[in-house]
Design a protein around this motif. Structure first.
Motif, PDB file in Angstrom:
ATOM      1  N   GLU A  91       0.823  -1.221   0.000  1.00 51.87           N
ATOM      2  CA  GLU A  91       0.000   0.000   0.000  1.00 51.87           C
ATOM      3  C   GLU A  91       0.857   1.271   0.000  1.00 51.87           C
ATOM      4  O   GLU A  91       0.429   2.305  -0.502  1.00 51.87           O
ATOM      5  CB  GLU A  91      -0.974  -0.022   1.177  1.00 51.87           C
ATOM      6  CG  GLU A  91      -1.977  -1.146   1.045  1.00 51.87           C
ATOM      7  CD  GLU A  91      -3.323  -0.843   1.674  1.00 51.87           C
ATOM      8  OE1 GLU A  91      -3.548   0.276   2.152  1.00 51.87           O
ATOM      9  OE2 GLU A  91      -4.167  -1.761   1.684  1.00 51.87           O
ATOM     10  N   HIS A 136      -6.333  11.051  -7.511  1.00 50.76           N
ATOM     11  CA  HIS A 136      -6.736  10.671  -6.162  1.00 50.76           C
ATOM     12  C   HIS A 136      -6.320  11.744  -5.154  1.00 50.76           C
ATOM     13  O   HIS A 136      -7.098  12.139  -4.290  1.00 50.76           O
ATOM     14  CB  HIS A 136      -6.111   9.308  -5.791  1.00 50.76           C
ATOM     15  CG  HIS A 136      -6.324   8.943  -4.359  1.00 50.76           C
ATOM     16  ND1 HIS A 136      -5.342   9.071  -3.395  1.00 50.76           N
ATOM     17  CD2 HIS A 136      -7.430   8.484  -3.705  1.00 50.76           C
ATOM     18  CE1 HIS A 136      -5.827   8.694  -2.234  1.00 50.76           C
ATOM     19  NE2 HIS A 136      -7.086   8.333  -2.382  1.00 50.76           N
ATOM     20  N   ARG A 141      -9.039  13.624  -2.913  1.00 47.67           N
ATOM     21  CA  ARG A 141      -8.999  13.391  -1.465  1.00 47.67           C
ATOM     22  C   ARG A 141      -8.723  14.696  -0.717  1.00 47.67           C
ATOM     23  O   ARG A 141      -9.262  14.948   0.357  1.00 47.67           O
ATOM     24  CB  ARG A 141      -7.941  12.329  -1.152  1.00 47.67           C
ATOM     25  CG  ARG A 141      -7.915  12.002   0.330  1.00 47.67           C
ATOM     26  CD  ARG A 141      -7.297  10.676   0.614  1.00 47.67           C
ATOM     27  NE  ARG A 141      -7.013  10.575   2.028  1.00 47.67           N
ATOM     28  CZ  ARG A 141      -7.195   9.498   2.754  1.00 47.67           C
ATOM     29  NH1 ARG A 141      -7.637   8.392   2.219  1.00 47.67           N
ATOM     30  NH2 ARG A 141      -6.935   9.500   4.046  1.00 47.67           N
ATOM     31  N   ARG A 175      -5.313  -4.775  -5.056  1.00 46.93           N
ATOM     32  CA  ARG A 175      -4.409  -3.884  -5.774  1.00 46.93           C
ATOM     33  C   ARG A 175      -3.968  -4.606  -7.051  1.00 46.93           C
ATOM     34  O   ARG A 175      -3.955  -5.836  -7.089  1.00 46.93           O
ATOM     35  CB  ARG A 175      -3.162  -3.564  -4.935  1.00 46.93           C
ATOM     36  CG  ARG A 175      -3.430  -2.799  -3.635  1.00 46.93           C
ATOM     37  CD  ARG A 175      -3.901  -1.377  -3.903  1.00 46.93           C
ATOM     38  NE  ARG A 175      -3.921  -0.530  -2.713  1.00 46.93           N
ATOM     39  CZ  ARG A 175      -4.986  -0.318  -1.948  1.00 46.93           C
ATOM     40  NH1 ARG A 175      -6.137  -0.921  -2.215  1.00 46.93           N
ATOM     41  NH2 ARG A 175      -4.918   0.493  -0.910  1.00 46.93           N
ATOM     42  N   PHE A 181      -3.780   1.414   5.037  1.00 49.68           N
ATOM     43  CA  PHE A 181      -2.459   2.025   5.200  1.00 49.68           C
ATOM     44  C   PHE A 181      -2.160   2.897   3.983  1.00 49.68           C
ATOM     45  O   PHE A 181      -2.652   2.637   2.885  1.00 49.68           O
ATOM     46  CB  PHE A 181      -1.412   0.896   5.292  1.00 49.68           C
ATOM     47  CG  PHE A 181      -0.049   1.368   5.693  1.00 49.68           C
ATOM     48  CD1 PHE A 181       0.289   1.515   7.029  1.00 49.68           C
ATOM     49  CD2 PHE A 181       0.891   1.667   4.721  1.00 49.68           C
ATOM     50  CE1 PHE A 181       1.545   1.964   7.390  1.00 49.68           C
ATOM     51  CE2 PHE A 181       2.158   2.113   5.078  1.00 49.68           C
ATOM     52  CZ  PHE A 181       2.485   2.258   6.416  1.00 49.68           C
ATOM     53  N   HIS A 204      -4.376   5.708   0.690  1.00 49.09           N
ATOM     54  CA  HIS A 204      -5.805   5.382   0.686  1.00 49.09           C
ATOM     55  C   HIS A 204      -6.349   5.081   2.084  1.00 49.09           C
ATOM     56  O   HIS A 204      -7.525   4.740   2.220  1.00 49.09           O
ATOM     57  CB  HIS A 204      -6.092   4.179  -0.221  1.00 49.09           C
ATOM     58  CG  HIS A 204      -6.056   4.521  -1.677  1.00 49.09           C
ATOM     59  ND1 HIS A 204      -7.115   5.080  -2.339  1.00 49.09           N
ATOM     60  CD2 HIS A 204      -5.068   4.394  -2.593  1.00 49.09           C
ATOM     61  CE1 HIS A 204      -6.789   5.280  -3.609  1.00 49.09           C
ATOM     62  NE2 HIS A 204      -5.550   4.865  -3.788  1.00 49.09           N
ATOM     63  N   CYS A 249      -8.112   4.907   5.484  1.00 45.87           N
ATOM     64  CA  CYS A 249      -9.482   5.393   5.673  1.00 45.87           C
ATOM     65  C   CYS A 249      -9.575   6.894   5.950  1.00 45.87           C
ATOM     66  O   CYS A 249      -9.031   7.397   6.930  1.00 45.87           O
ATOM     67  CB  CYS A 249     -10.130   4.624   6.825  1.00 45.87           C
ATOM     68  SG  CYS A 249     -11.808   5.166   7.119  1.00 45.87           S
TER      69      CYS A 249
HETATM   70  C1  HEM Z   1     -14.831   1.436  11.760  1.00 44.18           C
HETATM   71  C2  HEM Z   1     -15.185   1.974  10.645  1.00 44.18           C
HETATM   72  C3  HEM Z   1     -14.359   1.980   9.389  1.00 44.18           C
HETATM   73  C4  HEM Z   1     -13.450   1.073   8.923  1.00 44.18           C
HETATM   74  C5  HEM Z   1     -12.995  -0.210   9.588  1.00 44.18           C
HETATM   75  C6  HEM Z   1     -12.962   1.566   7.649  1.00 44.18           C
HETATM   76  C7  HEM Z   1     -12.004   0.937   6.876  1.00 44.18           C
HETATM   77  C8  HEM Z   1     -11.486   1.414   5.695  1.00 44.18           C
HETATM   78  C9  HEM Z   1     -10.470   0.781   4.908  1.00 44.18           C
HETATM   79  C10 HEM Z   1      -9.789  -0.545   5.243  1.00 44.18           C
HETATM   80  C11 HEM Z   1     -10.231   1.551   3.831  1.00 44.18           C
HETATM   81  C12 HEM Z   1      -9.244   1.272   2.695  1.00 44.18           C
HETATM   82  C13 HEM Z   1      -7.873   1.698   3.135  1.00 44.18           C
HETATM   83  C14 HEM Z   1      -6.771   1.335   2.203  1.00 44.18           C
HETATM   84  O1  HEM Z   1      -6.980   1.117   0.994  1.00 44.18           O
HETATM   85  O2  HEM Z   1      -5.627   1.290   2.696  1.00 44.18           O
HETATM   86  C15 HEM Z   1     -11.115   2.698   3.920  1.00 44.18           C
HETATM   87  C16 HEM Z   1     -11.177   3.714   3.004  1.00 44.18           C
HETATM   88  C17 HEM Z   1     -12.079   4.738   3.080  1.00 44.18           C
HETATM   89  N1  HEM Z   1     -12.950   5.023   4.117  1.00 44.18           N
HETATM   90 FE1  HEM Z   1     -13.199   3.955   5.788  1.00 44.18          FE
HETATM   91  N2  HEM Z   1     -13.584   2.733   7.369  1.00 44.18           N
HETATM   92  C18 HEM Z   1     -14.443   3.040   8.404  1.00 44.18           C
HETATM   93  C19 HEM Z   1     -15.258   4.143   8.530  1.00 44.18           C
HETATM   94  C20 HEM Z   1     -15.331   5.160   7.626  1.00 44.18           C
HETATM   95  C21 HEM Z   1     -16.125   6.343   7.776  1.00 44.18           C
HETATM   96  C22 HEM Z   1     -16.965   6.694   8.999  1.00 44.18           C
HETATM   97  C23 HEM Z   1     -15.964   7.072   6.623  1.00 44.18           C
HETATM   98  C24 HEM Z   1     -16.558   8.386   6.208  1.00 44.18           C
HETATM   99  C25 HEM Z   1     -17.573   8.954   6.669  1.00 44.18           C
HETATM  100  C26 HEM Z   1     -15.056   6.343   5.775  1.00 44.18           C
HETATM  101  C27 HEM Z   1     -14.639   6.760   4.531  1.00 44.18           C
HETATM  102  C28 HEM Z   1     -13.666   6.131   3.785  1.00 44.18           C
HETATM  103  C29 HEM Z   1     -13.231   6.625   2.478  1.00 44.18           C
HETATM  104  C30 HEM Z   1     -13.763   7.840   1.751  1.00 44.18           C
HETATM  105  C31 HEM Z   1     -12.229   5.747   2.047  1.00 44.18           C
HETATM  106  C32 HEM Z   1     -11.451   5.809   0.731  1.00 44.18           C
HETATM  107  C33 HEM Z   1     -10.175   6.576   0.974  1.00 44.18           C
HETATM  108  C34 HEM Z   1      -9.276   6.646  -0.227  1.00 44.18           C
HETATM  109  O3  HEM Z   1      -9.317   5.758  -1.096  1.00 44.18           O
HETATM  110  O4  HEM Z   1      -8.498   7.616  -0.291  1.00 44.18           O
HETATM  111  N3  HEM Z   1     -14.691   5.198   6.413  1.00 44.18           N
HETATM  112  N4  HEM Z   1     -11.854   2.607   5.077  1.00 44.18           N
END
Ligand code: HEM
Length: 417
Positions: free
Chosen positions: A59, A104, A108, A306, A359, A362, A364
């Motif tokens: 990542e 991205h 972002r 990926r 991590f 991207h 979260c």
């Molecule tokens: C416990 C709750 C949550 C977990 C476990 C979680 C987990 C994750 C994971 C594993 C990813 C991908 C990371 C990667 O590719 O390295 C991700 C991406 C993302 N999450 Fe969460 N998430 C949570 C809650 C939220 C919340 C509350 C929001 C927004 C309101 C959110 C918005 C996003 C967005 C927009 C991405 C994409 C980021 C990117 O690609 O730049 N997530 N999340």
């Protein structure tokens, strides 16, 4: 049993309906073949990356390993249907998770500051009032199926309130999100192509909800996330209709099933470890640590994919340009090299370098909001709900995308106020 015999389980949605089995499968992979070439019937071959350091190594190099074209594993039939339906792009709507590189970064960057703790502080009262409403709802009955009637509603209401979506749309949006993220639940009899068609319809229905909201904010701007997005510009140009919809979609969907699954898994873990629950009641200062441990334990995002852009050697395995890699977050969060006692649920675990939020670039976007929501709910719950018992069979959602408890029947009494 040769390690290759695990391949059918690695791709199976049902693996995550059996937590104990999933832990055994990933422990074996970490021990015997941590970067494992998985060749399951009906699926494209891919590398299952199961150790924390390797997930981070992939990542971190986001120019070598792209999120495009797809971040969730599809079987060959779903893949063919998806490509047909999307003119070969793989995406009904481009969202942050499908973007790479400068695109991205720019997209972002529009909301990164909004999602940081210093900005979220002003939302604290709103989040806490949503938590209070949920515990009020629990108080009415003395029993509930927590995974059905509380956990999904709380983050949904938080995120929809933040987006400014009218309350009467919330039930439909919940249904649509579940259709997108756990489409295999109760639908084993449906063909992959049918499931893809259902997903396409769900995307269309989402678009209808958000188009109305976008039009409304254009006419009457407010101080909220929806207005921020509607007014956002990249290099002096506003976001196009598809870009805007993609942003709303990712915030709406990523923001609640994940948090709901963490909340229900966390409560279940606390109830299964009464010593930890009692300690948390005695020492509320451990709440932040408890939330991290819950996130590690739950790791509700089961994988992201990926695609390699060049040949690369990962832990001695020769990855080729074009190969597909699966980031196994629940496995990384139990990696013995990082968590020698990872099989123990310990609310005082420090450090706690889990990968539940992924991590790198991207990682979260909503992680601080998710932490805030989990803390607010647990604080309210611990203060008001006593003598909590599990009151029936607990089952888990069968999805290798996002999953956690499907049923968590509880019986409890409320503290005298
Ligand atoms: C416990 C709750 C949550 C977990 C476990 C979680 C987990 C994750 C994971 C594993 C990813 C991908 C990371 C990667 O590719 O390295 C991700 C991406 C993302 N999450 Fe969460 N998430 C949570 C809650 C939220 C919340 C509350 C929001 C927004 C309101 C959110 C918005 C996003 C967005 C927009 C991405 C994409 C980021 C990117 O690609 O730049 N997530 N999340």
């Amino acid at each position: 049993m040769p390690i290759a015999e695990l391949d059918e389980e690695i791709v199976s949605h049902r693996l995550f309906a059996d937590e104990a089995r999933a832990r055994v499968v990933f422990a074996r992979l970490r021990a015997e073949d941590p970067v494992h070439l998985t060749q399951a019937k009906g699926y494209p071959p891919f590398w299952a990356v199961t150790k924390s350091a390797d997930v981070a190594e992939v990542e971190r190099q986001n120019d070598r390993f792209l999120n495009a074209p797809l971040v969730f594993l599809l079987d060959c039939e779903e893949y063919a249907q998806r490509m047909k339906d999307t003119n070969g792009t793989g995406q009904y709507l481009r969202t942050l998770v499908n973007m790479d590189g400068a695109e991205h970064r720019a997209m972002r960057g529009l909301t990164q500051a909004w999602f940081m703790p210093h900005n979220l502080k002003r939302l604290d009262a709103l989040v806490r009032s949503r938590a209070t409403e949920m515990v009020d709802l629990m108080a009415r009955t003395g029993e509930c199926d927590f995974a059905q009637s509380i956990a999904p509603w709380y983050p949904l209401r938080v995120i929809m309130s933040l987006l400014g979506m009218p309350e009467e749309h919330h039930p439909d949006l919940l249904r649509l999100t579940q259709q997108l993220l756990a489409p295999h639940e109760d639908q084993q009899q449906r063909s992959s192509a049918d499931l893809e068609r259902a997903k396409k319809q769900a995307f269309g229905a989402f678009a209808t909800h958000f188009q109305a909201l976008i039009a409304q904010r254009r006419a009457e701007p407010r101080d909220d996330l929806a207005t921020l997005l509607v007014q956002a510009q990249i290099d002096g140009r506003p976001l196009g209709p598809q870009e805007l919809l993609g942003y709303f979609l990712i915030v709406a969907t990523a923001g609640h099933d994940t948090t709901a699954s963490s909340l229900a898994s966390g409560l279940l873990a606390l109830l299964q470890h009464p010593d930890q629950l009692a300690r948390l009641r005695r020492e509320p200062a451990l709440l932040g640590g408890a939330v991290e441990e819950i996130l590690r334990w739950a790791s509700p995002v089961r994988h992201f994919m990926r695609t390699a852009q060049e040949d690369y050697v990962l832990r001695g395995r020769q990855i080729r340009k074009g190969d597909y890699l699966m980031m196994c977050y629940p496995s990384a969060s139990f990696d013995e090299e990082v968590f020698p006692d990872g099989h123990l649920f310990r609310i005082d675990r420090t450090p706690n370098r889990h990968l539940a939020f992924g991590f790198g670039v991207h990682a979260c976007l909503g992680q601080h909001l998710a932490r805030m929501e989990l803390k607010a709910f647990l604080a309210e719950f611990l203060a008001r709900v006593e003598d909590v018992q599990i009151d029936g069979p607990v089952t888990l959602v069968a999805s290798n995308q996002v999953s956690g408890p499907r049923h968590l029947p509880l019986r409890y009494t409320m503290a005298a106020s």
